[in-house]
Design a protein around this motif. Structure first.
Motif: not given
Length: 150
Positions: A44-57
């Motif tokens: 959950n923490t990693l997903a929130a961080l990656l989404n804050a950094l721009g997601g998959k695109g």
């Protein structure tokens, strides 16, 4: 067998060998549920961080579409994904990957994609199946065409 003996110290190796295979299978399948519980806060923490950094695109500054957001369940290790996560879904994650590959390679006609959307929402197929580029040398793959048509 060693995994079960490690996580369930009340069973000895002799007990596990004498255990019926159905009972052993149930105990073994519950190991992934324990691993799921152990790894979910980190995912959950990693997903929130990656989404804050721009997601998959690429970060374009616009609102991020659902299929480009990271889901915590896709960041879990494979041994921490219990079968109960995908129970009741019309398509398995492996089938979603095959659908996304076929869309990217333009192998599915539009009526088939529309029918798949009635079976399972395309956003969910994209989340479970991932996205990929089409064959090398093509300017736009079928997946990009699908998204531009929506």
């Amino acid at each position: 067998m060693c995994e079960v003996a490690q996580w369930h110290p009340q069973y000895t190796h002799a007990d596990l060998e004498a255990m019926p295979s159905v009972q052993f299978g149930i105990i073994h399948s519950r190991l992934s549920l324990g691993e799921y519980r152990r790894h979910l806060p980190t995912a959950n923490t990693l997903a929130a961080l990656l989404n804050a950094l721009g997601g998959k695109g690429e970060g374009e500054g616009k609102a991020m579409p659902e299929h480009k957001r990271f889901d915590p369940h896709e960041l879990l290790p494979s041994y921490a994904r219990p079968e109960a996560l995908y129970r009741g879904l019309p398509l398995t994650p492996a089938q979603c990957v095959a659908v996304m590959d076929a869309i990217a390679d333009r192998e599915l006609p539009s009526w088939a994609v529309q029918h798949l959307a009635t079976v399972m929402p395309l956003a969910q197929i994209m989340r479970l199946g991932g996205t990929r580029s089409g064959k090398a040398g093509e300017e736009r793959d079928g997946f990009e065409q699908l998204l531009s048509a929506e």
